[in-house]
Enzyme design. Structure first.
Site, PDB file in Angstrom:
ATOM      1  N   GLU A 245       0.879  -1.175   0.000  1.00 12.10           N
ATOM      2  CA  GLU A 245       0.000   0.000   0.000  1.00 12.10           C
ATOM      3  C   GLU A 245       0.912   1.219   0.000  1.00 12.10           C
ATOM      4  O   GLU A 245       1.550   1.538   1.007  1.00 12.10           O
ATOM      5  CB  GLU A 245      -0.920   0.018   1.222  1.00 12.10           C
ATOM      6  CG  GLU A 245      -1.921   1.159   1.151  1.00 12.10           C
ATOM      7  CD  GLU A 245      -2.504   1.560   2.491  1.00 12.10           C
ATOM      8  OE1 GLU A 245      -2.955   2.709   2.604  1.00 12.10           O
ATOM      9  OE2 GLU A 245      -2.472   0.743   3.422  1.00 12.10           O
ATOM     10  N   CYS A 279      -2.172   8.645   3.303  1.00 13.98           N
ATOM     11  CA  CYS A 279      -2.041   8.316   1.883  1.00 13.98           C
ATOM     12  C   CYS A 279      -3.325   8.541   1.116  1.00 13.98           C
ATOM     13  O   CYS A 279      -3.292   8.853  -0.075  1.00 13.98           O
ATOM     14  CB  CYS A 279      -1.616   6.851   1.710  1.00 13.98           C
ATOM     15  SG  CYS A 279       0.024   6.473   2.332  1.00 13.98           S
TER      16      CYS A 279
END
Length: 475
Positions: A245, A279
């Site tokens: 990720e 993020c």
């Protein structure tokens, strides 16, 4: 385990020091208040050996029992959230409320995988005389960042352990307490020695050492795209499965029919949580030209109203950034944008006080080649720009190498369909901005990574799906 300022390694069920220590700094004061043990090569070798020794017994343990340990750990962790959230806030800079909410998600994640461990480990019929048998892949190396350490540790540990895989967890050296609290909860819940090992230290040395070992079968990492690519190269030598990720640069498309009274507070609350260090936080706002001025006025007002202050003050809405590196990054992005003609609507300079405080910042008139439109901001900076057609908005939304998350505000079904189908992202949300729940799969596209965390797909990341044919011949 630890005292208030010293965090240790856990290897083969025992808390211990390392070959040295690294300092832990309070970002609200810039004062060093603690230390964390740094693992040596021999410590890492012991962690690898410990995980490998425990592998067969843990993988063969009934999935129901593995799940019961995770559920027990979730309940133990839930009793410690008050104190744990204060420690996390002191280390990372997020408010007590944000840290408390993060721990609630960590508890939820441990409980969800514990509850579903047996179900997701069971054989699955797959046509006549055939089935899929999930089997644990083996030892996992998990690398977690400092921005959301509690929830991201839980999202890596829980599915791997539920699947029957031992884990070597490298916690974030700047925010070590979350790793210690979660691992200790698992230990108190009865997880066997060696099934979870916790290390800290020099990240590059740890990753290279662990991934060079054929004992490790899976790498799971959350962090920057550059580091993720480097780790994937290391993992290629032993063909270790990767779950990555990575970075994000999430667009928000605000259409002409958007309800700004709901859109603006939703964007502001989610963007400036954790000082924008997420993020999947929105970073590029694209607004229908007919609503642009109204939106910009409302968004600027909302940003200016955010109360910045010490994270342990209950009235604070946004604390400091986590470290000096993020302040330097904000300064560089703003300067580059302004040098290329951008205007600062609010914010734009570090606050003149101790601590790594950077205010909510809104930039307009940003040139398309400005770094802030292409480099992940990972901080409280938003760009706002108008668009004339939906096709233009989709083109601009896709105009980065990232594809983690995207957000849309519209009430029109045809517009929703066009945006959902046209914008390249691992997750899209319509009139909604919230964190990902434990039961949902989440992963990026393009340079935002590959593989999934969360839900059934998150557990499959740690399983081999063995195809068994010809069962009728046994019947």
């Amino acid at each position: 385990m630890s005292n208030a300022t010293t965090y240790q390694l856990l290897i083969n069920g025992s808390w211990r020091g390392g070959s040295g220590t690294l300092t832990v700094t309070n970002p609200a004061t810039e004062a060093v208040f603690g230390s964390v043990a740094a693992a040596s090569a021999s410590d890492l070798d012991e962690a690898l050996a410990s995980a490998e020794r425990s592998r067969r017994a843990w993988s063969s343990r009934p999935a129901k029992e593995r799940g019961e340990i995770l559920v027990a750990a979730s309940r133990i962790l839930a009793t410690k959230v008050g104190d744990a959230a204060k420690e996390l806030s002191r280390e990372q800079g997020k408010t007590i409320a944000e840290a408390t909410g993060e721990y609630a998600r960590a508890v939820e994640t441990l409980e969800w995988y514990g509850t579903h461990a047996e179900e997701l480990s069971a054989p699955v019929p797959h046509g006549p005389n055939r089935m899929i048998v999930p089997e644990p892949l083996g030892v996992v190396a998990a690398f977690t960042p400092w921005n959301y350490p509690a929830v991201l540790i839980a999202r890596k540990l829980a599915p791997a352990l539920a699947a029957g895989c031992p884990v070597i967890l490298k916690g974030a050296e700047e925010t070590p307490s979350a790793a210690v609290h979660i691992v200790e909860a698992l230990r108190q819940a009865g997880i066997p020695d060696g099934v979870v090992n916790l290390v800290f230290g020099v990240p590059a040395q740890i990753s290279e050492h662990l991934l060079n070992s054929p004992i490790v079968k899976v790498l799971t990492f959350t962090g920057s795209t550059a580091v993720g690519k480097h780790l994937a190269k290391l993992a290629a030598n032993n063909l270790q499965r990767c779950v990555l990720e990575l970075g994000g640069h999430s667009p928000v498309v605000v259409c002409e029919d958007a309800d700004l009274a709901k859109a603006v507070p939703a964007i502001s609350e989610y963007k400036f949580e954790c000082a924008g260090q997420s993020c999947n936080a929105p970073s590029r706002i694209l607004v229908a030209r007919t609503r642009y001025e109204e939106f910009l006025s409302r968004m600027t007002e909302a940003a200016r109203k955010i109360k910045i202050g010490p994270p342990d003050d209950p009235t604070t809405e946004m604390g400091p950034m986590a470290n000096a590196r993020r302040i330097e990054a904000m300064q560089g992005l703003v300067k580059d944008a302004v040098d290329r003609g951008a205007s600062i609507e609010t914010g734009g300079t570090r606050l003149d006080q101790p601590g790594f405080y950077w205010p909510p910042t809104i930039l307009t008139g940003v040139a398309k080649d400005a770094k802030v439109l292409h480099d992940e901001p990972f901080g409280p900076i938003l760009t706002v720009a108008p668009f004339d057609t939906l096709e233009e908005a989709i083109e601009e939304a896709n105009a980065t190498e990232y594809g983690l998350a995207a957000y849309f505000f519209t009430g029109a079904d045809d517009t929703k369909r066009a945006l959902i189908g046209g914008v390249s992202a691992g997750a899209v949300s319509v009139n909604y901005l919230k964190g990902v729940s434990a039961d949902a799969p989440y992963g990026g596209v393009k340079q935002s990574g590959y593989g999934y965390e969360g839900g059934e797909q998150g557990m499959r990341s740690f399983q081999s799906l063995k195809l068994v044919n010809g069962l009728g011949s046994f019947g």
